[in-house]
Scaffold this active site. Structure first.
Site, PDB file in Angstrom:
ATOM      1  N   GLU A 165       0.802  -1.219   0.000  1.00 36.09           N
ATOM      2  CA  GLU A 165       0.000   0.000   0.000  1.00 36.09           C
ATOM      3  C   GLU A 165       0.841   1.278   0.000  1.00 36.09           C
ATOM      4  OE1 GLU A 165      -3.065   0.127   2.906  1.00 36.09           O
ATOM      5  OE2 GLU A 165      -3.940  -1.774   2.324  1.00 36.09           O
ATOM      6  N   GLU A 352      -5.054  -8.839   1.454  1.00 36.53           N
ATOM      7  CA  GLU A 352      -5.599  -8.492   2.772  1.00 36.53           C
ATOM      8  C   GLU A 352      -7.092  -8.308   2.639  1.00 36.53           C
ATOM      9  OE1 GLU A 352      -4.093  -5.054   4.917  1.00 36.53           O
ATOM     10  OE2 GLU A 352      -2.046  -5.572   4.323  1.00 36.53           O
TER      11      GLU A 352
HETATM   12  C1  BGC Z   1      -2.809  -2.244   5.969  1.00 38.52           C
HETATM   13  C2  BGC Z   1      -2.684  -2.901   7.314  1.00 38.52           C
HETATM   14  C3  BGC Z   1      -3.817  -2.425   8.215  1.00 38.52           C
HETATM   15  C4  BGC Z   1      -5.112  -2.853   7.597  1.00 38.52           C
HETATM   16  C5  BGC Z   1      -6.348  -2.524   8.411  1.00 38.52           C
HETATM   17  C6  BGC Z   1      -4.210  -2.131   5.465  1.00 38.52           C
HETATM   18  O1  BGC Z   1      -4.386  -0.853   4.964  1.00 38.52           O
HETATM   19  O2  BGC Z   1      -1.952  -2.836   5.042  1.00 38.52           O
HETATM   20  O3  BGC Z   1      -1.435  -2.634   7.849  1.00 38.52           O
HETATM   21  O4  BGC Z   1      -3.688  -2.869   9.519  1.00 38.52           O
HETATM   22  O5  BGC Z   1      -5.262  -2.247   6.351  1.00 38.52           O
HETATM   23  O6  BGC Z   1      -6.548  -1.172   8.537  1.00 38.52           O
END
Ligand code: BGC
Length: 448
Positions: A165, A352
């Protein structure tokens, strides 16, 4: 109906060094920009600091045991640059290398493949002081760091991610609520440009090694904005501006199409925030990657009339009014549009995805995270549909293995499928952990 995923689908969990490791001053580690930023009063909700976090620096075996319990076949984690090279450049820290060797040996023994990010926001503070990503020397500094990682861990990592990101670097330098806490848009755009060049140079370095089993890519989050009313020019303009000038377009366009979009170029000229671009930069940036990792949490619906009304009522605008609404059903559309718009012809991962529990304190209630299960269930069903429809998604990483240091939200947003007791450092499976292990065992959702 059953939602069975393709054979060999990757089921993983994700974390990041700064969010879980702790051991801030242990094992020869240097300080990061986030260590320093988080200690400035008022920067982090509730005043949480990442000094100890989940203490994975000491409890890594416990983390691996949890992953074994879950049955995941891949772990997405990140290397901490200040643990590997405490001052950012110069001396390599043998204890840092040893820590990750231990993690990798444990994963191997457990049959869990490694997916490792080189940079998940924790910049050595020594380099922040020298201008951080805004300094073009960063390309040399980063390449040196990448070389150390590849020399030590090369083919032990199945999937290398250069950056997680890149937008966080923009936020930290333009908006002030992430490290390093600056509010200078022109500088932030220079930082992001340099970061993309670092990515491209790293891919070139990686290719020169001719690895047989390791692959390289990048992770860009897509929080896509859609107009609430596609016939309303104000809503359409708000969504386009958010996607192109501050969102994923800023990264995916140069990475996959070369150059900034016409829209962004016009915006940067008009606002006098055009970065210095050296001839050849865009060729470097759009190196062919082996995969693209999309982080997906939600989409945002731009309703300009509603935003104006809320801004008048509450004195703030933005999209916070959309936050409680989860548009998981749009994941398929987001994937399809992203692939089409940028001509992405490499495999994808959902690198993610997860749901926070916000401001909750009662342990029993936190452990009973049915809301998370409902959200994940919907995401996976939509993802299944996208794959059936021909989008080449090879894996899914749930964010996160355990509650951890959630950046500016400190410890008040809990994303874990394991509960972390930040006093005792005990980890306890939430209801969603059992649910996810069944999903993994079934390679999907059976009778959902
Ligand atoms: C990030 C993580 C973060 C997650 C939840 C993503 O933007 O890569 O580091 O904890 O979102 O907010």
């Amino acid at each position: 109906m059953n939602y069975t995923f393709p054979e060999n689908f990757i089921w993983g969990v994700a974390t990041a060094a700064q969010q879980i490791e702790g051991g801030m001053r242990e094992g020869g580690r240097g300080l990061s920009n986030w260590d320093v930023f988080s200690h400035i009063p008022g920067t982090i909700s509730g005043g949480g600091v990442p000094d100890v976090a989940c203490d994975s620096y000491h409890l890594v075996e416990r983390d691996i045991a949890m992953m074994k319990e879950l049955g995941v076949n891949s772990y997405r984690f990140s290397f901490s640059w200040p643990r590997i090279i405490p001052d950012g450049t110069g001396k390599v820290n043998p204890e840092g290398i040893a820590y990750y060797k231990k993690l990798l040996a444990g994963l191997k023994k457990a049959g869990i493949a490694a997916n490792a990010t080189m940079f998940h926001w924790d910049l050595p503070y020594a380099l922040q002081v020298k201008g951080g990503f805004g300094n073009r020397d960063m390309i040399r500094w980063f390449l040196n760091y990448a070389k150390v990682l590849l020399d030590n861990f090369g083919e032990d990592i199945e999937y290398w991610v250069t950056f997680n990101e890149p937008i966080a670097t923009f936020v930290g330098n333009a908006k002030g609520f992430f490290a390093p806490g600056l509010c200078d848009e022109a500088y932030a755009r220079q930082c992001c440009h340099n970061l993309l060049v670092c990515h491209g140079e790293t891919v070139k370095l990686f290719r020169s090694r001719n690895y047989q089993n390791a692959k390289i890519g990048i992770v860009v989050d897509v929080w896509k904005h859609y107009p609430a009313d596609p016939t309303n020019p104000e809503d359409v303009a708000a969504a386009a501006a958010a996607n192109e000038t501050e969102g994923y377009g800023m990264y995916l366009h140069p990475l996959f199409l070369g150059g900034y979009s016409q829209y962004l170029n016009a915006y940067m000229k008009e606002h006098d925030v055009m970065p210095d671009i050296v001839p050849g930069d865009f060729e470097t940036i759009c190196q062919k990657v082996d995969f693209y990792g999309m982080n997906f949490y939600n989409v945002l619906i731009d309703d300009s009339a509603k935003q104006r009304r809320l801004a008048a009522e509450h004195g703030e605008g933005g999209n916070y009014q959309n936050r409680p609404e989860y548009h998981t059903e749009l994941l398929e559309r987001v994937l399809r549009e992203t692939v089409d718009e940028y001509g992405i012809d490499v495999p994808l991962f959902i690198s993610e995805n997860g749901l926070p529990q916000i401001g909750m304190t009662d342990r029993e209630a936190i452990l009973d995270d049915q809301e998370r299960i409902d959200y994940l269930d919907k995401v996976l069903k939509t993802l299944h549909k996208a794959i059936q429809g021909g989008i080449d998604v090879r894996g899914y990483y749930l964010w996160s293995l355990m509650d951890n240091f959630e950046w500016s939200a400190g410890y008040e947003h809990r994303f874990g499928i394991y509960y972390t007791d930040f006093e005792t450092l005990e980890r306890i499976p939430k209801k969603s952990a059992a649910w996810y292990s069944v999903v993994i065992r079934n390679n999907g959702i059976v009778r959902g």
